[in-house]
Design a protein around this motif. Structure first.
Motif, PDB file in Angstrom:
ATOM      1  N   UNK A 168       0.850  -1.186   0.000  1.00  0.00           N
ATOM      2  CA  UNK A 168       0.000   0.000   0.000  1.00  0.00           C
ATOM      3  C   UNK A 168       0.885   1.234   0.000  1.00  0.00           C
ATOM      4  N   UNK A 169       0.362   2.347  -0.501  1.00  0.00           N
ATOM      5  CA  UNK A 169       1.113   3.604  -0.548  1.00  0.00           C
ATOM      6  C   UNK A 169       0.252   4.728  -0.003  1.00  0.00           C
ATOM      7  N   UNK A 179      -3.936   9.661  -1.922  1.00  0.00           N
ATOM      8  CA  UNK A 179      -3.571   8.241  -1.907  1.00  0.00           C
ATOM      9  C   UNK A 179      -4.084   7.509  -3.136  1.00  0.00           C
ATOM     10  N   UNK A 180      -5.300   7.871  -3.592  1.00  0.00           N
ATOM     11  CA  UNK A 180      -5.854   7.152  -4.734  1.00  0.00           C
ATOM     12  C   UNK A 180      -5.103   7.429  -6.032  1.00  0.00           C
ATOM     13  N   UNK A 181      -4.224   8.429  -6.019  1.00  0.00           N
ATOM     14  CA  UNK A 181      -3.404   8.731  -7.198  1.00  0.00           C
ATOM     15  C   UNK A 181      -2.022   8.089  -7.123  1.00  0.00           C
ATOM     16  N   UNK A 182      -1.855   7.208  -6.165  1.00  0.00           N
ATOM     17  CA  UNK A 182      -0.645   6.399  -6.065  1.00  0.00           C
ATOM     18  C   UNK A 182      -1.015   4.983  -6.481  1.00  0.00           C
ATOM     19  N   UNK A 212       3.072  -5.749   3.660  1.00  0.00           N
ATOM     20  CA  UNK A 212       2.528  -6.517   4.780  1.00  0.00           C
ATOM     21  C   UNK A 212       2.485  -7.990   4.403  1.00  0.00           C
ATOM     22  N   UNK A 213       2.890  -8.875   5.350  1.00  0.00           N
ATOM     23  CA  UNK A 213       2.864 -10.305   5.054  1.00  0.00           C
ATOM     24  C   UNK A 213       1.533 -10.919   5.486  1.00  0.00           C
ATOM     25  N   UNK A 214       1.420 -12.231   5.300  1.00  0.00           N
ATOM     26  CA  UNK A 214       0.143 -12.913   5.535  1.00  0.00           C
ATOM     27  C   UNK A 214      -0.238 -12.960   7.009  1.00  0.00           C
ATOM     28  N   UNK A 218       4.631  -5.946   9.062  1.00  0.00           N
ATOM     29  CA  UNK A 218       4.772  -4.955   8.001  1.00  0.00           C
ATOM     30  C   UNK A 218       6.123  -4.249   8.083  1.00  0.00           C
ATOM     31  N   UNK A 219       6.525  -3.673   6.956  1.00  0.00           N
ATOM     32  CA  UNK A 219       7.729  -2.845   6.876  1.00  0.00           C
ATOM     33  C   UNK A 219       7.437  -1.731   5.876  1.00  0.00           C
TER      34      UNK A 219
END
Length: 493
Positions: A168-169, A179-182, A212-214, A218-219
């Motif tokens: 996510x960005x 955000x929706x323009x990323x 993010x993993x399952x 997150x990182x």
């Protein structure tokens, strides 16, 4: 008479002689105990010490073997006994990213086949879920009402397949870029980010990209996006396409696409991006050199068509401002652009050409317009198989020097005074170890004030010679070393 009496006694007792002639029983060897061991995930155990001995066999002749009860954690082939004599060792190499427990048996055997053993527990704890990783993204600059596509970054995780990682960005300024323009793309390890700021807006935003993993770990990585003025016009930004004052590396694909690697001083890729627009409709246009043609302190791209025509993209960072042909645009049959720089020291970048027959000339420019054309002195190297592969500064006087590579791979430099040769020298060393390495760019990649040489191998690998004048200081592959099929380094040079 005493001897006769003893002999008589043995005759009367037949077991006596049999008992005295029986060989002594072989004693098994001994081995010291080994304490249980708990390792970290992925940790190896090197040189665990223990002792062996034997009353009948010399310690050097004792053999030691080791066995594991859990082949998925530690296979027998990953157990390595070592040492000599009484002092022995055992090294244990668990399978990467595996956890669990195994009983390790160590057996010592003597020359008569007698053996003894000891056993200990080797444990690799199953740790909590590891967070994923994400590569950094270099700061970016855009002109107002411009966008950028294809900024690349990498994600990975020890436990979760890369294809299952979610990305996510977020933008710190919804007034500049919401955000929706990323827009995120790509798949697996290689992901992309495209950015679409509001039309006409200027400003800065911190863009944060999170993987993010399952299991929810997150990182994140963050970079600054500037829309508007972001280059320092006082600084010489040769080869800098993102305004971080570090030179970057240009690539052109065989289909005409144009890309750039944003680099750090440690010859490592930070992130990559396509140019805006992403390429040329006609792939017969090739990047031939980089220069600041319009004196705005931003590097521009000089192209030459397969038919010889010369044109330029006047750039603002990675964004095209104006595309134009040079005036004149045709240098004549057989002439190819080989580099650029301020040859006559008038604060305008000039364009260097080499003819198929080896002849060298320069167009002394005022922007994109030719002022005067001149041959170099001498007009050509003695052997036309020497070809100019870039320009640079190899002395402290600030002239535009010429880097040559011979057809056989040998490297040399002409130290220049304007259009006049002062001295020609071979580089040290004069040849790469493999003549399939060709110089494809010249730039001060580590910003030490000395021109370095960019190489690309026929297999696509890319590397650099960090130079100290004419002498090689250090050679290394770039990181990563493969740009991908069809991509060639196109500059700076």
């Amino acid at each position: 008479m005493i001897v006769i009496a003893v002999l008589a006694a043995c005759v009367t007792q037949p077991r006596c002689l049999a008992r005295d002639l029986t060989a002594p029983t072989n004693q098994p060897p001994t081995i010291s105990t080994i304490s249980d061991y708990v390792a970290c995930l992925g940790q190896c155990l090197n040189g665990l010490k223990f002792n062996v001995d034997d009353t009948d066999t010399a310690p050097e002749l004792l053999t030691v073997k080791a066995y594991s009860s859990n082949q998925q954690l530690v296979p027998n082939s990953n157990l390595f006994p070592g040492g000599t004599g009484r002092n022995r060792t055992l090294s244990v190499f668990p399978i990467a990213n595996q956890c669990g427990e195994t009983a390790l048996s160590v057996v010592v055997t003597d020359s008569d086949g007698a053996s003894s053993g000891t056993q200990f527990k080797f444990t690799v704890p199953c740790q909590t879920n590891h967070p994923p990783t994400i590569s950094p993204i270099a700061n970016l600059c855009l002109l107002p009402s411009h966008e950028i596509s294809g900024v690349t970054f990498r994600v990975s995780d020890l436990e979760t397949p890369s294809g299952l990682l979610t990305v996510a960005a977020n933008s710190s300024s919804s007034q500049l870029v919401p955000d929706q323009n990323l827009l995120l793309g790509g798949g697996g390890t290689n992901r992309t980010l495209s950015i679409f700021p509001w039309l006409g807006r200027r400003g800065q935003s911190a863009i944060t990209v999170t993987v993010t993993d399952s299991e929810g770990a997150a990182a994140s990585t963050s970079f600054n996006l500037t829309v508007g003025e972001c280059f320092d016009p006082i600084v010489d930004n040769v080869g800098d396409f993102n305004g971080d004052r570090l030179p970057d590396i240009l690539f052109q694909h065989s289909d005409g696409s144009l890309g750039v690697w944003f680099m750090n001083k440690s010859e490592e890729l930070v992130s990559a991006s396509f140019f805006n627009p992403t390429g040329l409709a006609d792939p017969r246009w090739k990047i031939a050199a980089t220069a600041d043609l319009n004196d705005d302190h931003y590097p521009d791209l000089i192209f030459q068509h397969a038919d010889g025509t010369v044109g330029a993209w006047l750039m603002y960072g990675i964004n095209l401002v104006t595309a134009t042909l040079l005036s004149p645009s045709d240098p004549g049959p057989g002439w190819r652009v080989v580099g650029a720089g301020d040859v006559n020291r008038d604060n305008h970048d000039d364009i260097l050409f080499q003819h198929d027959d080896g002849t060298l000339a320069v167009w002394l420019m005022n922007g994109t317009n030719l002022v005067y054309a001149a041959y170099l002195n001498p007009t050509r190297p003695a052997d036309p198989r020497w070809r100019v592969v870039g320009t640079g500064k190899f002395t402290q006087v600030g002239e535009v020097d010429l880097v040559f590579q011979h057809e056989d791979g040998t490297l040399a430099v002409w130290l220049m005074n304007g259009v006049d040769l002062v001295q020609g020298e071979l580089l040290n060393p004069a040849t790469p170890s493999d003549k399939n390495w060709r110089v494809v760019g010249t730039v001060d990649l580590n910003k030490d004030g000395k021109t370095d040489l960019l190489f690309q191998h026929t297999d696509g690998s890319v590397g650099v010679w960090f130079m100290d004048g004419n002498n090689l200081d250090r050679a290394t592959l770039l990181n990563p070393s493969q740009p991908g099929p069809g991509w060639r380094i196109a500059g700076p040079k």
